[in-house]
Design a protein around this motif. Structure first.
Motif, PDB file in Angstrom:
ATOM      1  N   ARG A   8     -21.199   7.162  39.945  1.00  0.00           N
ATOM      2  CA  ARG A   8     -20.181   6.484  39.140  1.00  0.00           C
ATOM      3  C   ARG A   8     -19.427   5.452  39.985  1.00  0.00           C
ATOM      4  O   ARG A   8     -19.172   4.334  39.539  1.00  0.00           O
ATOM      5  CB  ARG A   8     -19.221   7.519  38.563  1.00  0.00           C
ATOM      6  N   ASP A   9     -19.079   5.839  41.193  1.00  0.00           N
ATOM      7  CA  ASP A   9     -18.346   4.965  42.100  1.00  0.00           C
ATOM      8  C   ASP A   9     -18.405   5.570  43.494  1.00  0.00           C
ATOM      9  O   ASP A   9     -19.014   6.624  43.719  1.00  0.00           O
ATOM     10  CB  ASP A   9     -16.896   4.760  41.635  1.00  0.00           C
ATOM     11  N   ASN A  10     -17.770   4.904  44.451  1.00  0.00           N
ATOM     12  CA  ASN A  10     -17.761   5.414  45.822  1.00  0.00           C
ATOM     13  C   ASN A  10     -17.085   6.768  45.931  1.00  0.00           C
ATOM     14  O   ASN A  10     -17.500   7.620  46.719  1.00  0.00           O
ATOM     15  CB  ASN A  10     -17.059   4.409  46.738  1.00  0.00           C
ATOM     16  N   HIS A  19     -24.170  -2.885  41.579  1.00  0.00           N
ATOM     17  CA  HIS A  19     -23.389  -1.824  40.938  1.00  0.00           C
ATOM     18  C   HIS A  19     -22.040  -2.420  40.528  1.00  0.00           C
ATOM     19  O   HIS A  19     -21.352  -3.016  41.355  1.00  0.00           O
ATOM     20  CB  HIS A  19     -23.166  -0.648  41.881  1.00  0.00           C
ATOM     21  N   LYS A  39     -21.871  -7.003  42.719  1.00  0.00           N
ATOM     22  CA  LYS A  39     -21.665  -6.260  41.474  1.00  0.00           C
ATOM     23  C   LYS A  39     -22.920  -6.222  40.617  1.00  0.00           C
ATOM     24  O   LYS A  39     -23.020  -5.411  39.691  1.00  0.00           O
ATOM     25  CB  LYS A  39     -20.481  -6.836  40.710  1.00  0.00           C
ATOM     26  N   THR A  91     -10.386   1.268  45.784  1.00  0.00           N
ATOM     27  CA  THR A  91     -11.503   2.148  46.116  1.00  0.00           C
ATOM     28  C   THR A  91     -11.156   3.062  47.289  1.00  0.00           C
ATOM     29  O   THR A  91     -11.448   4.271  47.269  1.00  0.00           O
ATOM     30  CB  THR A  91     -12.752   1.318  46.454  1.00  0.00           C
ATOM     31  N   GLU A 100      -9.663  -4.699  45.130  1.00  0.00           N
ATOM     32  CA  GLU A 100     -10.671  -3.708  44.744  1.00  0.00           C
ATOM     33  C   GLU A 100     -10.972  -2.749  45.894  1.00  0.00           C
ATOM     34  O   GLU A 100     -11.128  -1.537  45.684  1.00  0.00           O
ATOM     35  CB  GLU A 100     -11.952  -4.418  44.301  1.00  0.00           C
ATOM     36  N   ALA A 113     -19.228  -1.163  40.085  1.00  0.00           N
ATOM     37  CA  ALA A 113     -18.056  -0.575  40.752  1.00  0.00           C
ATOM     38  C   ALA A 113     -17.996  -0.912  42.230  1.00  0.00           C
ATOM     39  O   ALA A 113     -17.127  -0.400  42.939  1.00  0.00           O
ATOM     40  CB  ALA A 113     -18.047   0.937  40.554  1.00  0.00           C
TER      41      ALA A 113
END
Length: 272
Positions: free
Chosen positions: A238-240, A20, A17, A33, A29, A22
């Motif tokens: 922003r995220d995967n 990143h 983390k 995701t 988690e 996220a």
């Protein structure tokens, strides 16, 4: 069993983390995701697990528990488990986990398997096929590909169900990938006159350009924070799910359907 057009690799063996916020670490988690990435267009999850200290974990029992948790929550999204050594595991352990994890899809590095006797690698590939386990062979260079051709039984090597993933930029200084790195692998497939089920993954900011080139060449792709944390323009993703949505939009623009793709994926890709 065919590879999906898009597979997501959301964490890998070493990122945290701190790289990143996220990045998913816990099973909950990873599940959250994976569900978001399925909605964004991913047809499969490339699964890495971590131990209590956050380190890379290859454990058949942990994989069985994770798969029992994930399968009812991910619907038709396939799950592929990694056998990556990451400097911690020997080939014998990797083979055991691949065969005993309860997974029907595994990724296996040819280079790592050949740290052991070639005959043991050959027998492993045969046993996986007997058990109905689809092995995606990880190839970093043409030399890896040529080595695979030597140890994989001919009936498996020549099969159209042969699964390959070409890794671009992993061992380049700065982990920089470019579309030109695909050419040696395409040349090798042509020279061998094989038509496998192939995909690529690519590291760094060049990830999107490389994945675009693979899609245009008729290949499939793996995308996610294991390989790159940034969008094509260099801004942090922003995220995967945003990474998946961007690649799903590329696939859609090429006129090919993507498993799980929806209007939501197009909104994610556009940042709206």
């Amino acid at each position: 069993m065919n590879l999906p057009r898009i597979m997501v690799a959301p964490n890998g063996a070493t990122k945290t983390k701190a790289d990143h916020p996220a990045l998913p670490i816990t099973l909950d988690e990873i599940t959250e995701t994976a569900r978001a990435c399925r909605a964004a267009g991913a047809g499969a999850l490339h699964l890495h697990l971590r131990d209590d200290a956050g380190g890379h974990l290859l454990d058949s029992g942990a994989y069985r528990e994770a798969l029992a948790h994930l399968r009812p929550r991910l619907g038709d999204m396939a799950v592929q488990v990694t056998t990556e050594a990451s400097g911690r595991y020997a080939p014998g352990h990797q083979r055991y986990v691949a065969l005993q994890s309860g997974a029907d899809m595994v990724s296996v590095s040819t280079r790592e398997m050949l740290r052991d006797e070639a005959r043991l690698a050959t027998r492993f590939y045969e046993e996986a096929e007997e058990r109905g386990i689809a092995v995606q062979h990880i190839l970093y260079t043409r030399e890896d590909a040529e080595a695979l051709a030597q140890v994989l039984p001919a009936r498996l090597f020549r099969s159209p169900t042969l699964q390959l993933i070409f890794v671009m930029g992993r061992y380049i200084e700065g982990q920089v990938s470019t579309p030109a790195m695909l050419s040696p692998f395409r040349d090798w497939m042509r020279d061998e006159a094989i038509t496998p089920d192939w995909a690529i993954c690519a590291f760094g900011q060049g990830e999107t350009a490389c994945l675009r080139a693979a899609l245009e060449a008729g290949g499939k792709v793996r995308v996610g924070f294991e390989n790159s944390l940034v969008m094509e323009d260099g801004r942090p993703a922003r995220d995967n799910a945003e990474r998946v949505a961007a690649i799903a939009a590329l696939q859609s623009s090429a006129g090919c359907p993507v498993s799980g793709q929806s209007a939501r994926s197009e909104r994610l890709a556009s940042g709206s």
